[in-house]
Scaffold this active site. Structure first.
Site, PDB file in Angstrom:
ATOM      1  N   GLN A 137      -7.138   0.573   5.641  1.00  0.00           N
ATOM      2  CA  GLN A 137      -6.057   0.571   4.455  1.00  0.00           C
ATOM      3  C   GLN A 137      -5.398  -0.680   4.081  1.00  0.00           C
ATOM      4  OE1 GLN A 137      -3.522   4.623   5.233  1.00  0.00           O
ATOM      5  NE2 GLN A 137      -4.141   3.890   6.987  1.00  0.00           N
TER       6      GLN A 137
ATOM      7  N   ILE B 132       0.198  -1.654   0.470  1.00  0.00           N
ATOM      8  CA  ILE B 132      -0.218  -0.345   0.038  1.00  0.00           C
ATOM      9  C   ILE B 132       1.146   1.267  -0.439  1.00  0.00           C
ATOM     10  CG2 ILE B 132      -1.552  -1.559   1.030  1.00  0.00           C
ATOM     11  CD1 ILE B 132      -1.065   0.560   3.538  1.00  0.00           C
ATOM     12  N   ASP B 133       2.162   1.589   0.395  1.00  0.00           N
ATOM     13  CA  ASP B 133       3.007   1.971  -0.167  1.00  0.00           C
ATOM     14  C   ASP B 133       3.352   3.039  -1.313  1.00  0.00           C
ATOM     15  OD1 ASP B 133       2.981   1.887   2.726  1.00  0.00           O
ATOM     16  OD2 ASP B 133       5.073   1.035   2.996  1.00  0.00           O
TER      17      ASP B 133
HETATM   18  O1  F6P Z   1       4.002  -1.538   4.841  1.00  0.00           O
HETATM   19  C1  F6P Z   1       2.750  -1.607   4.755  1.00  0.00           C
HETATM   20  C2  F6P Z   1       2.836  -0.699   6.318  1.00  0.00           C
HETATM   21  O2  F6P Z   1       1.176  -0.674   6.000  1.00  0.00           O
HETATM   22  C3  F6P Z   1       3.253   0.518   6.811  1.00  0.00           C
HETATM   23  O3  F6P Z   1       2.396   1.323   5.377  1.00  0.00           O
HETATM   24  C4  F6P Z   1       2.385   0.740   8.006  1.00  0.00           C
HETATM   25  O4  F6P Z   1       3.896   1.806   8.398  1.00  0.00           O
HETATM   26  C5  F6P Z   1       3.744  -0.781   7.967  1.00  0.00           C
HETATM   27  O5  F6P Z   1       2.407  -1.747   7.197  1.00  0.00           O
HETATM   28  C6  F6P Z   1       2.316  -1.472   9.375  1.00  0.00           C
HETATM   29  O6  F6P Z   1       3.443  -2.495   9.717  1.00  0.00           O
HETATM   30  P1  F6P Z   1       2.097  -3.372  10.696  1.00  0.00           P
HETATM   31  O7  F6P Z   1       1.473  -3.958   9.871  1.00  0.00           O
HETATM   32  O8  F6P Z   1       3.536  -4.289  11.214  1.00  0.00           O
HETATM   33  O9  F6P Z   1       1.606  -2.356  11.637  1.00  0.00           O
END
Ligand code: F6P
Length: 358
Positions: A281, A134-135
């Site tokens: 998201q 999603i980034d």
């Molecule tokens: O890299 C995808 C992402 O959704 C980032 O946008 C976010 O900072 C991170 O993963 C969150 O990761 P986790 O699933 O470890 O909370």
């Protein structure tokens, strides 16, 4: 020659992963190849007993799964403490041998490509990557699976927040994911016609935000929407939290509360509220473009495997699907928001405050 492929999803999940899996299953089965779905990222290969299942058009592609978000196979995100590269590579090699795999398709970001490509060095196994996140910060490719659905989710959130902001004469700050890249924030702020968008790539000032809120007020509007990337720093250039995951990467979150407090302490014509969208998201029904990407990328991955290509990731470049070597992907590093892009120019032209952009 008949192949036996393993497919795995790695890193944070996103919408469209199951369509990718289905695409690979369908394209491979057209060639009479077998596909094993590996559970929980590389864990399904490195752990014993190995965890996997055979995927066919009948048991997977014809099911509702390709239309849904999440990963049917499960994924493995950073934050899991791993053994040394040498120990993991050894386990991976043994798993590849036990499962009799000729090839592995890795659906992940650049980090996952790098890890699996390292595990496979010196092994007689082909590896092809398919970008997802999603980034939208996977290097070299213009689009990664999952990004457009996340933009859709965030844009809908802007629309929904606008209505409550309007009812209560408020300015609402919406914090979105994206780590150190502002793609998700900028795309959803523009699509949602937000008033302010703050991204990690562009410094901002609290006064700049307040000036925009004053201008909104002066125009006669009683509400405002501020979209902020989780990866932006405070006005003094510090990250909000110093939390780290198990592999030492920063864990973001909390900047919207800081902004709420700072703006409210200097300006009181709008009540300020903040919302952090969080993991919602990464979900939602995959939008058509993510599913198109998924099917095109999956088919391309199988084509590359047939041609004998190895250690390449499929990419989207100027309307075409191509591939780039893992070495080039890793060398490039994550893709940040281009501060001279047409998205940024449009945001400025519309009068959005996007920080102190030169
Ligand atoms: O890299 C995808 C992402 O959704 C980032 O946008 C976010 O900072 C991170 O993963 C969150 O990761 P986790 O699933 O470890 O909370």
């Amino acid at each position: 020659m008949k192949k036996r492929i393993g497919i795995l999803t790695s890193g944070g999940d996103c919408a469209g992963l199951n369509a990718v899996i289905s695409s690979v299953v369908q394209a491979a089965s057209q060639k009479g190849w077998e596909v094993l779905g590996i559970h929980n990222g590389t864990d399904g290969i490195t752990e014993t007993p190995h965890s996997y299942e055979e995927l066919t058009v009948h048991n997977f592609s014809d099911s509702p799964w390709p239309r849904l978000s999440g990963s049917y196979l499960g994924s493995l995100n950073k934050g899991v403490k791993m053994e040394s590269l040498e120990a993991m590579s050894k386990k991976f090699a043994q798993g590849i041998k036990d499962l009799k795999l000729d090839a592995v398709v890795v659906v992940g970001g650049d980090g996952s490509m790098n890890i699996v490509s390292n595990y496979c060095k010196g092994l007689d196994v082909q590896v092809i990557g398919i970008p997802k996140t999603i980034d939208n910060d996977t290097p070299v490719t213009e689009f990664s699976v999952g990004f457009q659905t996340a933009v859709q989710v965030c844009t809908k959130a802007v629309d929904d927040l606008f209505l409550t902001a309007r009812s209560h004469n408020r300015a609402i700050i919406m914090e979105v994911m994206g780590r150190d890249a502002g793609h998700l924030a900028m795309h959803s702020a523009l699509a949602g016609a937000a008033d302010v968008c703050l991204v990690p790539e562009i410094p901002y000032t609290i006064d700049g935000i307040i000036n925009k809120l004053k201008a909104v007020k002066a125009s006669g509007r009683n509400n405002a929407i501020i979209v902020v990337s989780e990866g932006i720093k405070t006005e003094n250039g510090e990250h909000m939290s110093n939390k780290k995951n198990l592999v030492g990467e920063a864990v973001y979150g909390g900047i919207s509360q800081y902004l709420t407090d700072e703006i409210s302490s200097r300006y009181n014509e709008f009540q300020i509220r903040s919302t952090t969208l969080g993991h919602i998201q990464r979900s939602g029904t995959p939008v058509a473009f993510d599913r198109l990407l998924a099917y095109v990328y999956g088919a391309k991955a199988v084509e590359l495997l047939e041609k004998g290509v190895n250690r390449h990731m499929v990419i989207w470049k100027a309307g075409h699907v191509e591939s780039a070597s893992f070495d080039d992907i890793v060398k490039e590093g994550t893709t940040k928001l281009n501060t001279h892009s047409d998205y940024v120019k449009a945001a400025q032209a519309l009068g959005m405050y996007i920080g102190e952009c030169k």
